[in-house]
Design an enzyme around this catalytic site. Structure first.
Site, PDB file in Angstrom:
ATOM      1  CE1 TYR A   1     -77.847  84.547   6.852  1.00  0.00           C
ATOM      2  CE2 TYR A   1     -79.584  83.251   5.816  1.00  0.00           C
ATOM      3  CZ  TYR A   1     -78.240  83.497   6.035  1.00  0.00           C
ATOM      4  OH  TYR A   1     -77.293  82.710   5.423  1.00  0.00           O
TER       5      TYR A   1
ATOM      6  CB  SER B   1     -78.295  81.832   1.504  1.00  0.00           C
ATOM      7  OG  SER B   1     -79.381  81.169   2.087  1.00  0.00           O
TER       8      SER B   1
END
Length: 337
Positions: free
Chosen positions: A158, A132
């Site tokens: 995250y 990501s």
């Protein structure tokens, strides 16, 4: 070592097949004639996979990503050729509230899968690991767009979990045997099938269509970069093909992809509410945003597509406006059903 890899009859394992991106990749691979296997933890029928009836055209295997024996069995018995690792705990908010779950899924899940690949490498030609843009952590606005060689400096759970998975994946390309892996760091992806309503675009569309009230997390000034799912699927499939045909050139590479035209959260919402035709509600949302501060989120993120363009000739085909038009049509159908 140039081979001609073909999707027809190729055995493909998708982790996270019941998610937004995994379901869209599965749909395209089925169209290309691949034999698709999906690992599924819970039968969430409220997903793209089931909604579009793709579940009927693939082989679904119940089980956990952290079950090494199960993964060994799948990869060796089915003689898997390509793996798309898409399974992740994707909610930034859950990351803050439940770091343990996020690390179990995103970090342990990744090394369990790659360890299984290392133990059963014979049939494997390509492994694509979805990381990501959040792996990079926060850089000043004038250092944007992120470049593939930027050091990873994540802070939040995250973001850290994705950076760990990303580095673990790279280390397996140096392992014995060395695995054919590419790591992707894409910006935010949106489009048909995104049913995580904590994400900006689905939340905005649902609200603009009158099915919910939009609750802003910040003041709308944060910069984000969005890619339409069909463009992303095309890139994923092309990358796996290139890697299968030429491990030497591609394995171990990191690839960023973004639209290179970042928008503020306000601009995205304006686009959505304008297309749907609810300008009054957009002004209400703007009022609610005044002086709101987000917690645990990066201020500005965007990427270009210079490297993927050099390597694969890829460019995003959908403008934000085109993509949101198509997406709104899909959600209208989805909410009616």
């Amino acid at each position: 070592e140039k081979m001609n890899f073909s999707w027809r009859g190729a055995k493909v394992l998708i982790t996270g097949i019941n998610g937004f991106v995994g379901g869209n990749v599965a749909k395209k691979l089925v169209e290309l004639g691949a034999d698709v296997f999906g690992l599924i933890r819970s039968k969430k029928y409220n997903s793209y996979l089931y909604y579009e009836k793709i579940d009927k055209k693939v082989s679904l295997i119940d089980g956990e990503l952290n079950d090494l024996n199960l993964l060994n069995q799948i990869i060796s018995e089915e003689q898997i050729n390509v793996i798309f690792h898409m399974a992740a705990q994707v909610e930034v908010g859950i990351g803050l509230k439940n770091p343990f779950l996020t690390f179990e899924t995103n970090v342990r899940g990744t090394y369990t899968l790659l360890e299984s690949a290392r133990l059963n490498p014979d049939s494997l030609k390509a492994i694509v690991v979805a990381s990501s843009d959040k792996s990079y952590g926060e850089y000043p606005r004038n250092d944007m767009p992120y470049k593939e060689d930027y050091p990873l400096i994540p802070k939040f759970p995250y973001d850290t979990s994705k950076a760990c998975a990303d580095m673990i994946a790279q280390s397996y390309t140096y392992g014995v045997p060395s695995l054919p892996i590419v790591v992707t760091r894409f910006s935010n992806i949106y489009g048909p099938g995104q049913l995580n309503f904590s994400a900006l675009i689905p939340d905005g569309i649902r609200s603009a269509l009158g099915y919910s009230k939009f609750i802003p997390r910040g003041d709308g000034s944060m910069m984000r970069d969005f890619l339409y799912i069909k463009d992303v699927v095309e890139l994923y499939i092309s990358m796996a093909e290139f890697l299968a045909n030429n491990k030497k050139t591609f394995s171990g590479q990191i690839f960023n992809a973004g639209s290179n035209s970042p928008k503020t959260v306000n601009e995205i919402l304006e686009c959505i509410f304008t297309i749907i035709g609810d300008i009054d509600e957009y002004h209400n949302v703007l009022q609610k945003m005044k002086n709101k501060k987000t917690v645990g989120e990066i201020d500005c993120q965007f990427m270009d597509y210079e490297k993927v363009n050099d390597y694969f000739g890829w460019t995003p085909k959908h403008s934000l406006n085109d993509g949101i038009l198509k997406t709104v049509d899909w959600y209208k159908r989805y909410f009616r059903d």
